[in-house]
Design an enzyme around this catalytic site. Structure first.
Site, short mmCIF file in Angstrom:
data_model
loop_
_atom_site.label_atom_id
_atom_site.label_comp_id
_atom_site.label_asym_id
_atom_site.label_seq_id
_atom_site.Cartn_x
_atom_site.Cartn_y
_atom_site.Cartn_z
N ASN A 15 0.85 -1.18 0.00
CA ASN A 15 0.00 0.00 0.00
C ASN A 15 0.89 1.24 0.00
O ASN A 15 1.73 1.42 0.88
CB ASN A 15 -0.89 -0.01 1.24
N HIS A 18 0.77 6.19 2.05
CA HIS A 18 1.45 7.14 2.94
C HIS A 18 2.65 7.80 2.30
O HIS A 18 3.21 8.74 2.88
CB HIS A 18 1.77 6.45 4.26
N ARG A 26 3.25 18.60 2.45
CA ARG A 26 4.00 19.79 2.03
C ARG A 26 3.43 20.41 0.77
O ARG A 26 3.66 21.58 0.48
CB ARG A 26 5.47 19.42 1.83
N HIS A 51 -5.72 3.71 -1.68
CA HIS A 51 -7.04 4.03 -1.12
C HIS A 51 -7.37 5.48 -1.49
O HIS A 51 -6.75 6.42 -0.99
CB HIS A 51 -7.00 3.86 0.39
N ARG A 53 -9.64 8.11 -0.77
CA ARG A 53 -10.64 8.48 0.23
C ARG A 53 -11.49 9.63 -0.30
O ARG A 53 -11.08 10.39 -1.19
CB ARG A 53 -9.97 8.88 1.53
N ARG A 57 -7.23 12.74 1.24
CA ARG A 57 -6.16 13.16 2.15
C ARG A 57 -4.80 12.61 1.75
O ARG A 57 -3.79 13.13 2.21
CB ARG A 57 -6.49 12.75 3.58
N HIS A 58 -4.78 11.54 0.95
CA HIS A 58 -3.46 11.07 0.47
C HIS A 58 -3.53 10.79 -1.03
O HIS A 58 -3.11 11.62 -1.82
CB HIS A 58 -2.93 9.88 1.28
N GLU A 78 -8.78 0.57 -3.06
CA GLU A 78 -9.61 0.64 -1.86
C GLU A 78 -10.51 1.86 -1.95
O GLU A 78 -10.07 2.94 -2.35
CB GLU A 78 -8.73 0.72 -0.61
N THR A 108 -6.92 6.51 10.07
CA THR A 108 -6.77 5.42 9.12
C THR A 108 -8.02 4.56 9.23
O THR A 108 -8.88 4.81 10.08
CB THR A 108 -5.51 4.58 9.42
N THR A 109 -8.15 3.58 8.39
CA THR A 109 -9.35 2.74 8.42
C THR A 109 -9.41 1.97 9.73
O THR A 109 -8.52 1.18 10.05
CB THR A 109 -9.35 1.75 7.24
N GLU A 159 -10.85 -9.39 2.94
CA GLU A 159 -9.58 -9.05 3.57
C GLU A 159 -9.84 -8.90 5.06
O GLU A 159 -10.62 -8.05 5.50
CB GLU A 159 -9.00 -7.76 3.01
N HIS A 202 -3.47 -4.79 7.75
CA HIS A 202 -3.61 -3.67 8.66
C HIS A 202 -2.71 -3.87 9.88
O HIS A 202 -2.91 -4.77 10.68
CB HIS A 202 -5.06 -3.44 9.14
N HIS A 225 1.72 0.98 5.68
CA HIS A 225 2.26 1.98 6.59
C HIS A 225 3.62 1.56 7.14
O HIS A 225 4.58 2.36 7.18
CB HIS A 225 1.27 2.22 7.74
#
Length: 583
Positions: A15, A18, A26, A51, A53, A57-58, A78, A108-109, A159, A202, A225
């Site tokens: 994943n 991050h 930044r 993912h 979202r 956010r990422h 995701e 996070t989820t 999952e 996870h 992560h």
């Protein structure tokens, strides 16, 4: 009957969310999550997870588009179960879509999806995704209600959320973590029996991943992560390499339990298809400590026909054989670090241009694996079976169909018997040692080609006699109905049958017969022939090998022999001769 456990290698999905988190903290374009995904792919990741979202956010929309364009590995997308995300997924059509719960206030989820409470809506939601060709996964806890609901709504995958297990270990609550791991194991087993593919993820890291990776139903781990964080210190390729090194440690642990010693075995290739003489694979397997040396010195010289093996196939066949013996070790280069392969130079197992090699992958590789089995069964008989049929049974029929006015090529791969083992009899009509393909349904073959299958049955009596007998091969006969055609065969085990183990008998040989004008012709090379002309009414009959028997036949349970006789697997006289049956 329980569903067979997966035999595919454990996959690692990385994943890269991050990396995007750092970028977005930044602003700007760096670090680029797509570059991270490509590095992960090059380092050995089997798939990439991203993912998208609702609050972006990422991962951003353009990241998904660029990932789809750049990756060769599958993308696991995701997303929350919203109309917006459904439309994005249907537009890009990633390999997989994982539906996750999503709350804007969470970092996070957190927790799994409540499929049971929202089953009707989710069933309707995922239907268009399935129609778009996406494999749909539900990110859930190990609650049986959630697993059963996921199966009911038509998901292909679940999952399992491992976050609680990981948190308990991180807090030092080892007893509670062990209880949670047991619940995850039960959930994985339940999901597998429900027909779902099982993934997990996870919070996993180097310290806590091994018990989850060891669950036999789990075929994919998704980790992000931790790998991204570890990459800050050691670099992303090194982090993935360390995850892969778990396989090396597991393989060495298995090898440590194998008694040290030298184990000698041989396997025979019928011929090279040109010179009618057998080719010998000679193997001296030496186990010392946590390493194994496979020495093939003394094998036959390079041959004139296409049964030479290139180095890559020879090495891969050894790896494949060891994978059969230790299937729980995740498949990666690390799993094969303890092996050394010697002695192939100057033999037909190390072919160089211009030697022909077209038969090496399908047939010679399986004889190499058989030699490895025959050596290792001496050392660890409780883990290694007698030899399987070990041939792909390649049969090609090509010609012209006057009814359609078109040329055709019909290609058939056949099953065979597996070897008996310490626990049970060998499987009948199993796929080859090197693959998972078997013949298409004969009804389809008869619809597409001008043929009629006169027979398709088990090759009765073909299983090698033993305390646990070998499985049975296949007996089929196909007739050309119209037009002209030519038949070709690339098979093996026509000269000698699959080897028995520990006193068990060999399986029956592969038998090919061509019936033309009422006359039966057996190919000169038994299992190999090219361009045999056929006219309407001519037939080809193939009886594939049975597996080798395991242990002395006289020790077989008389009731099991009687059952085999009752079902016609052996005739009464053969049962008396092979097993000492007194019925």
């Amino acid at each position: 009957m329980p569903r067979p456990l997966p035999t595919t290698p454990l996959r690692l999905g990385v994943n890269i969310d991050h990396v995007a988190t750092i970028r977005n903290a930044r602003g700007g374009a760096l670090p680029d999550p797509v570059r991270a995904a490509l590095m992960a792919e090059a380092a050995g990741a089997d798939g990439i997870t991203a993912h998208l979202r609702e609050d972006r956010r990422h991962i951003r929309d353009d990241d998904i588009a660029r990932l789809m364009a750049a990756l060769r590995a599958p993308l696991n997308f995701e997303m929350a179960a919203t109309a917006e995300m459904q439309a994005i997924a249907r537009r890009h059509r990633p390999h997989a879509v994982c539906i996750v719960p999503e709350r804007r206030e969470e970092r996070t989820t957190e927790g799994g999806l409540d499929v049971a409470a929202d089953a009707a809506r989710l069933a309707d939601f995922i239907a268009p995704l399935r129609e778009a060709g996406c494999r749909v996964s539900m990110f859930i806890g190990h609650d049986p209600r959630q697993i059963e609901a996921s199966a009911r709504i038509g998901a292909a995958v679940v999952e399992l959320h491992t976050g609680h297990y990981c948190d308990l270990l991180a807090e030092g609550r080892t007893a509670e973590a062990a209880t949670e791991a047991e619940a995850l194991a039960r959930g994985a087993a339940l999901a597998h029996e429900a027909g779902l593919e099982v993934h997990a993820g996870h919070g996993l890291n180097f310290e806590n991943v091994a018990p989850i990776a060891a669950l036999p139903q789990v075929v994919e781990l998704n980790i992000g992560h931790f790998l991204i964080g570890e990459a800050v210190f050691v670099g992303l390729p090194s982090a993935i390499a360390e995850m892969r090194a778990i396989a090396a440690r597991q393989m060495r642990a298995h090898l440590a339990a194998v008694p040290d010693g030298r184990y000698v075995a041989r396997a025979i290739v019928d011929s090279d298809g040109v010179v009618n003489e057998p080719l010998v694979i000679a193997l001296s397997l030496e186990k010392a400590g946590e390493g194994v040396v496979f020495d093939f010195a003394g094998s036959s010289a390079p041959c004139a026909g296409p049964m030479n093996s290139v180095r890559a196939t020879t090495v891969s066949a050894v790896y494949l054989a060891m994978r059969h013996v230790f299937p729980d070790v995740p498949l990666s280069a690390g799993a094969f670090e303890p092996f050394e392969i010697l002695g192939i130079e100057g033999t037909f197992l190390d072919a160089h241009y211009p030697r022909p090699v077209s038969g090496c992958a399908a047939e010679v590789s399986q004889r190499i694996a058989e030699a490895v089995f025959a050596a290792l069964v001496q050392a660890i008989p409780e883990r290694v079976p007698a030899a399987p049929a070990g041939t792909s049974g390649n049969f090609a029929l090509g010609g012209h169909d006057p009814e359609t006015g078109r040329d055709f090529v019909m290609y058939q791969i056949s099953g065979g018997g597996y070897g008996g083992n310490a626990d049970h009899d060998g499987l009948s009509n199993g796929c080859s040692t090197i693959g998972i393909s078997k013949a298409p349904p004969i009804e389809i073959m008869e619809q597409r080609f001008p043929v009629l299958y006169r027979r398709y049955a088990l090759h009765e009596g073909s299983g090698g006699a033993g305390r646990q007998r070998g499985g049975f091969g296949v007996d089929y006969e196909v007739e050309l109905l119209r037009g002209q055609a030519r038949a070709s065969f690339v098979m093996d085990h026509g000269r000698v049958g699959p080897q028995g183990a520990l006193g068990g008998g060999d399986g029956a040989v592969n038998r090919v017969e061509v019936i033309r004008d009422g006359q039966v012709m057996v190919p000169e090379h038994l299992s190999k022939a090219q361009d045999i002309p056929l006219a309407p009414g001519d037939r080809v009959r193939v009886r594939t090998p049975g597996g080798g028997g395991y242990g002395p036949a006289a020790e077989r349970d008389p009731e099991a022999v009687a059952e085999d006789v009752r079902l016609g697997r052996y005739g009464p006289e053969a049962a008396r001769r092979l097993f000492g049956w007194r019925g």
